[in-house]
Scaffold this motif. Sequence first.
Motif, PDB file in Angstrom:
ATOM      1  N   LYS A 157       0.816  -1.211   0.000  1.00 22.15           N
ATOM      2  CA  LYS A 157       0.000   0.000   0.000  1.00 22.15           C
ATOM      3  C   LYS A 157       0.854   1.267   0.000  1.00 22.15           C
ATOM      4  O   LYS A 157       0.328   2.372   0.104  1.00 22.15           O
ATOM      5  CB  LYS A 157      -0.954  -0.027   1.193  1.00 22.15           C
ATOM      6  CG  LYS A 157      -1.988  -1.135   1.064  1.00 22.15           C
ATOM      7  CD  LYS A 157      -2.808  -1.315   2.306  1.00 22.15           C
ATOM      8  CE  LYS A 157      -3.911  -2.336   2.050  1.00 22.15           C
ATOM      9  NZ  LYS A 157      -3.425  -3.606   1.485  1.00 22.15           N
ATOM     10  N   LYS A 158       2.181   1.075  -0.092  1.00 21.83           N
ATOM     11  CA  LYS A 158       3.117   2.194  -0.190  1.00 21.83           C
ATOM     12  C   LYS A 158       2.946   3.172   0.964  1.00 21.83           C
ATOM     13  O   LYS A 158       2.902   4.396   0.782  1.00 21.83           O
ATOM     14  CB  LYS A 158       2.941   2.914  -1.541  1.00 21.83           C
ATOM     15  CG  LYS A 158       3.159   2.015  -2.746  1.00 21.83           C
ATOM     16  CD  LYS A 158       2.881   2.720  -4.049  1.00 21.83           C
ATOM     17  CE  LYS A 158       3.041   1.786  -5.239  1.00 21.83           C
ATOM     18  NZ  LYS A 158       2.715   2.423  -6.531  1.00 21.83           N
ATOM     19  N   LEU A 159       2.848   2.618   2.173  1.00 25.51           N
ATOM     20  CA  LEU A 159       2.671   3.428   3.372  1.00 25.51           C
ATOM     21  C   LEU A 159       3.968   3.500   4.166  1.00 25.51           C
ATOM     22  O   LEU A 159       4.610   2.480   4.416  1.00 25.51           O
ATOM     23  CB  LEU A 159       1.576   2.835   4.266  1.00 25.51           C
ATOM     24  CG  LEU A 159       0.133   2.944   3.778  1.00 25.51           C
ATOM     25  CD1 LEU A 159      -0.798   2.227   4.751  1.00 25.51           C
ATOM     26  CD2 LEU A 159      -0.282   4.403   3.644  1.00 25.51           C
ATOM     27  N   THR A 160       4.360   4.695   4.574  1.00 26.18           N
ATOM     28  CA  THR A 160       5.478   4.856   5.501  1.00 26.18           C
ATOM     29  C   THR A 160       4.967   4.635   6.925  1.00 26.18           C
ATOM     30  O   THR A 160       3.749   4.557   7.163  1.00 26.18           O
ATOM     31  CB  THR A 160       6.078   6.258   5.397  1.00 26.18           C
ATOM     32  OG1 THR A 160       5.099   7.225   5.825  1.00 26.18           O
ATOM     33  CG2 THR A 160       6.503   6.569   3.968  1.00 26.18           C
ATOM     34  N   GLN A 161       5.894   4.555   7.884  1.00 22.95           N
ATOM     35  CA  GLN A 161       5.495   4.405   9.280  1.00 22.95           C
ATOM     36  C   GLN A 161       4.636   5.596   9.718  1.00 22.95           C
ATOM     37  O   GLN A 161       3.636   5.421  10.420  1.00 22.95           O
ATOM     38  CB  GLN A 161       6.723   4.277  10.179  1.00 22.95           C
ATOM     39  CG  GLN A 161       7.504   2.986   9.976  1.00 22.95           C
ATOM     40  CD  GLN A 161       8.663   2.851  10.948  1.00 22.95           C
ATOM     41  OE1 GLN A 161       8.727   3.539  11.958  1.00 22.95           O
ATOM     42  NE2 GLN A 161       9.598   1.964  10.631  1.00 22.95           N
ATOM     43  N   ALA A 162       5.026   6.782   9.295  1.00 20.41           N
ATOM     44  CA  ALA A 162       4.275   7.985   9.671  1.00 20.41           C
ATOM     45  C   ALA A 162       2.870   7.965   9.081  1.00 20.41           C
ATOM     46  O   ALA A 162       1.889   8.329   9.746  1.00 20.41           O
ATOM     47  CB  ALA A 162       5.025   9.238   9.217  1.00 20.41           C
TER      48      ALA A 162
END
Length: 261
Positions: A27-32
Amino acid sequence: MAAMKASVSRSARDGAINQIKTAMIEKKLTQAELADASDCHEKTIQNLLGGRSVRDQTLFDVCMVLGLDFDQLKHAWNGGGNSPNTPPELLGEGGGVVAPLYMGAYTRAAVDHYIGSYLTLRSAFSRPDLIIAYRTDIVWDPDWPSLLFQETDRPDAPYSHRGRLYIPSSSMFIHLVSLTKGAMRMIVVSQVDRFGEMRGIITTIHKQGALLVPVATPIVYAKRENFDSDLGNITPESPFYEEYRKMLDETISEGYARLMT
């Protein structure tokens, strides 16, 4: 002793952590971004990915954002490995061999013929006379038992999709679904036939000027052993154009999809 207990705890949770990291990549999500979508602090996500204890509510919220099964992830998080509801005969050495019920509960053996690489064709959303040709690879993912698809060699590479196959047992059609930050793209195509082809329709969002609008167009998947044929933006001047256009036109004329106006 305390250090050993923490080490064992992290080791037991590795499977759950890997599921979360894989879903974040898909889902191309960073930790932030995951923290923001899950309504928690970024430090909480860092603790989660580090195998440290977090609240069940945090696990639940993360599962909702990433599309993971909460009960299965919680069981793995607590060191239980595979879900206790999964019979041993449905698990292989390399991981699960049965997709979740919400994806169709299909077995790997039943869908092996989908695995491979496909020439993928659809019309360009901005120019109906232009055909977009690229490659889609379908593989089995033992860590999250299901078929996984990945688009490559697209002329607009940054918009390549990666997602899962949903295969209902009572339908002649299957669904290729990708979900990124709440934005869903769905492709509905016929089950793969003896020629290795799937035909149907793609629905997504396309940018027109300053606006994003829903669009739909026919799409074709044709299994290929090699990709010597032309990929990219196929114009009417291309030697492959007539062949590709015929495949797309037949998707409508032969009843695999219908565009209502």
